[in-house]
Structure formats: structure tokens, C-alpha cells
Design a protein around this motif. Structure first.
Motif, PDB file in Angstrom:
ATOM      1  N   GLU A 133       0.859  -1.191   0.000  1.00 25.33           N
ATOM      2  CA  GLU A 133       0.000   0.000   0.000  1.00 25.33           C
ATOM      3  C   GLU A 133       0.890   1.234   0.000  1.00 25.33           C
ATOM      4  N   LEU A 134       0.514   2.252  -0.776  1.00 26.25           N
ATOM      5  CA  LEU A 134       1.407   3.376  -1.052  1.00 26.25           C
ATOM      6  C   LEU A 134       1.892   4.086   0.199  1.00 26.25           C
ATOM      7  N   GLN A 135       0.985   4.472   1.087  1.00 24.05           N
ATOM      8  CA  GLN A 135       1.420   5.239   2.252  1.00 24.05           C
ATOM      9  C   GLN A 135       2.336   4.414   3.155  1.00 24.05           C
ATOM     10  N   ALA A 136       2.016   3.143   3.318  1.00 25.60           N
ATOM     11  CA  ALA A 136       2.876   2.276   4.121  1.00 25.60           C
ATOM     12  C   ALA A 136       4.238   2.103   3.448  1.00 25.60           C
ATOM     13  N   ALA A 137       4.232   1.990   2.120  1.00 25.71           N
ATOM     14  CA  ALA A 137       5.482   1.834   1.378  1.00 25.71           C
ATOM     15  C   ALA A 137       6.357   3.069   1.518  1.00 25.71           C
ATOM     16  N   VAL A 138       5.740   4.244   1.475  1.00 23.12           N
ATOM     17  CA  VAL A 138       6.509   5.491   1.637  1.00 23.12           C
ATOM     18  C   VAL A 138       7.147   5.532   3.020  1.00 23.12           C
ATOM     19  N   GLY A 139       6.396   5.174   4.043  1.00 19.25           N
ATOM     20  CA  GLY A 139       6.944   5.162   5.399  1.00 19.25           C
ATOM     21  C   GLY A 139       8.108   4.203   5.529  1.00 19.25           C
ATOM     22  N   GLU A 140       7.968   3.014   4.939  1.00 21.46           N
ATOM     23  CA  GLU A 140       9.043   2.021   5.033  1.00 21.46           C
ATOM     24  C   GLU A 140      10.266   2.464   4.229  1.00 21.46           C
ATOM     25  N   ALA A 141      10.034   3.067   3.059  1.00 21.53           N
ATOM     26  CA  ALA A 141      11.155   3.534   2.242  1.00 21.53           C
ATOM     27  C   ALA A 141      11.919   4.651   2.953  1.00 21.53           C
ATOM     28  N   LEU A 142      11.206   5.532   3.628  1.00 21.50           N
ATOM     29  CA  LEU A 142      11.868   6.606   4.379  1.00 21.50           C
ATOM     30  C   LEU A 142      12.663   6.043   5.550  1.00 21.50           C
TER      31      LEU A 142
END
Length: 319
Positions: free
Chosen positions: A250-259
Motif C-alpha cells: 500500500e502506497l502510504q505504508a510503502a513510503v513510510g518504510e522507504a523513508l
């Protein structure tokens, strides 16, 4: 003469055939001999995220860890041949676009991407101030016209994206992530991930990193600002995000993990030369500190699965 064959012969081969393959992410990017950015950084990041990199060379950059001196652009036909050859063989579930070298190469890559519109694309726009002004303008015009319509998430530093998406911006107030997202949406990009957003001095030494759409900010986190200068941070973040979207995160979760991944890579960063610090994408593979005995599960201070994603002390900083 007969030879006894062990009863478990072939078991390893069978297991190998049955084991699921990792997600395959194709990266169109420059060859960077420092290994800090470009394809070297993408390959390390994608591998560290548990995916398999399919690197396509678009240009060869002449640089050290401090600065870029020049480039030797790969011809568009060679880029197409690299990509088509492997795409006919391997199923790709994610694309990442970095620096493509020239406007002609932008067109060549866009033609390839048009055949895979269902595969998520993360595009990273680096600072191109080192490129000749006329060449830079033609490159950005082509990128805007041909790459943005295919892009799911555009990643870039706040100033770089402002200069690119809102070149006429003359307001004393910095453009907001939402305003940048609105400008990107006019060219077909659904989301922008804006890094390095400076916060008011009264908020302390912090910068913001925001995922936004044309409707507004979706998620973001404020990180401590520090003075160390990095090279390769943007490629690391965008490659990590592409790897996560390649497995349908999921996009928002992916952004958090990538950061989080970027933060820990920078915290473990090293200076291999006399220039900038390089992210260590394999920070998690470092041996434990020998001075501290390991803490067994269940004992006080043991790391839980939720804690494992955070750097020591829980601090999170992004340059």
C-alpha cells in the motif's frame, strides 16, 4: 557398474524450482563509478529490499564522491535493446526511472514504458545543475511531457521539484507539497514524494518529507536536520519505494518504510573518498557491536518486530 543415487537426490533442485522468485524491478539510470547514486545505488537498494534488479544503463557519468564532471550518453537504440531483451524473458513488477542522459533517451524509455502501463513507475528527478543549460531544458521538457504521464510517484528534493514543476513560482512562501502535486497531476502524475521541505526556524532544526496528491498531503514525517552532506539519497529512496510497490505494498505504508530504510542507510553511511557520505544500504547486515552481549528474545531490552524497523534510539533523519 551402477551407482547408488541418494533418495533425496533432486530435492534441492525441486525446492529451487518451487521457491517463488523475488519481485523484479527494472531501473533505467546512469552508471555511476562511485557506486553512490545511479545504477550502483539502485542495485544495492533493490537487493537490500529483497527484490531483484534489472539495470539498464542510460548514460555513463564521470564523477567522484564530491562532484560530477561530465557524461557519455548511451544511444537510445542501445537502451531499447537492453530493456527489450530482458523484458521478453523476465516478468517485471516495478519500474524506476532515474537520470536518462538526454531528451532522446527520455523518448526511448517512454516508448518502452508505454507497453507496461499496468506496472507501477517511480521516477526520481535529481539536481541537474551540472548539465549544460540548453541540454538541461530540453531534457526537462521531454521528461515532463513523456515520463510524468506514466509516473505513479515522482520523487525529488523540494527545490528541485519546485524549479521543475513551478518554474514561474515567485511567491516568498515556498510552494507546498500539494501545490507541487497539483502541478505534477496536470501532466498525469498521481503522487509526489517531496523531500527536504524546510520548516520554520521556530520549529527547530527539522525538515519535512511529504507524500502528496492534488487533493492534499497524505503522509509525511519530520526529521532532524544535520550538516553531513550525502550523495545517493534520492536514488536510494526512490529505488526502495519502487521495490515495495513492486510487491503491491500500500502506497502510504510503502513510503513510510522507504523513508525508514533511507534513514537507516544514512545513519550507517560512510565516506569512501574525500567527498560526500555514501548511504550504506546493507546496514542491517553489519555484525553486532562486540562490546554489547546479545539480548535474547523475552529479556529486557529485546528488539520487537515493531522496533526492528527503527534505527538505534528511534531517531530518524533524512537529508
Amino acid at each position: 557398474m551402477t551407482t547408488d543415487i541418494p533418495s533425496d537426490a533432486g530435492t534441492a533442485d525441486d525446492a529451487l524450482q518451487e521457491a517463488p522468485s523475488p519481485a523484479c524491478v527494472m531501473s533505467f539510470n546512469a552508471s555511476d563509478p562511485s557506486g553512490a547514486s545511479g545504477l550502483g545505488g539502485d542495485i544495492a537498494t533493490i537487493a537490500a529490499m529483497g527484490a531483484h534488479a534489472l539495470p539498464v544503463v542510460t548514460t555513463i557519468i564521470m564523477r567522484d564522491t564530491a562532484e560530477i564532471f561530465d557524461q557519455h550518453v548511451i544511444e537510445g537504440d542501445a537502451i531499447v535493446e537492453q530493456a527489450r531483451s530482458i523484458l521478453e524473458d523476465v516478468t517485471v513488477t516495478g519500474f524506476k526511472v532515474g537520470f536518462l542522459g538526454s531528451a532522446e533517451n527520455v523518448s526511448a524509455v517512454a516508448e518502452i514504458l508505454s507497453d507496461y502501463a499496468e506496472v507501477p513507475l517511480v521516477s526520481y528527478l535529481p539536481n541537474l545543475s551540472w548539465v549544460d543549460e540548453d541540454e538541461q531544458q530540453s531534457y526537462l521538457d521531454a521528461f515532463r511531457e513523456l515520463i510524468l504521464p506514466a509516473t505513479e510517484v515522482l520523487v525529488g528534493n523540494h527545490k528541485t521539484l519546485t524549479d521543475f514543476l513551478l518554474p514561474e513560482w515567485d511567491n516568498e512562501r515556498p510552494a507546498s507539497p500539494r501545490e507541487l502535486a497539483v502541478a505534477a497531476a496536470e501532466h498525469g502524475t498521481r503522487f509526489v514524494l517531496v523531500t527536504g521541505v524546510m520548516l520554520p526556524a521556530k520549529a527547530g532544526q527539522f525538515i519535512d518529507n511529504v507524500l502528496a496528491s492534488a487533493q492534499g498531503a497524505l503522509t509525511g514525517e519530520k526529521f532532524e536536520l544535520f550538516e553531513v552532506s550525502f550523495v545517493g539519497a534520492g536514488d536510494t529512496l526512490s529505488a526502495a519505494l519502487a521495490s515495495l510497490l513492486a510487491v503491491n505494498s500500500e502506497l502510504q505504508a510503502a513510503v513510510g518504510e522507504a523513508l525508514q530504510f533511507l534513514d537507516q542507510s544514512l545513519d550507517a553511511g560512510f565516506r569512501p573518498g574525500m567527498g560526500h557520505v555514501v548511504p550504506d544500504r546493507f546496514f542491517w547486515a553489519l555484525p553486532p557491536d562486540e562490546e554489547e552481549p546479545p539480548v535474547l528474545p523475552g529479556e529486557p531490552g529485546a528488539v520487537t518486530p515493531d522496533d526492528a524497523a527503527l534505527p538505534p534510539g528511534g531517531s530518524r533523519r533524512v537529508h
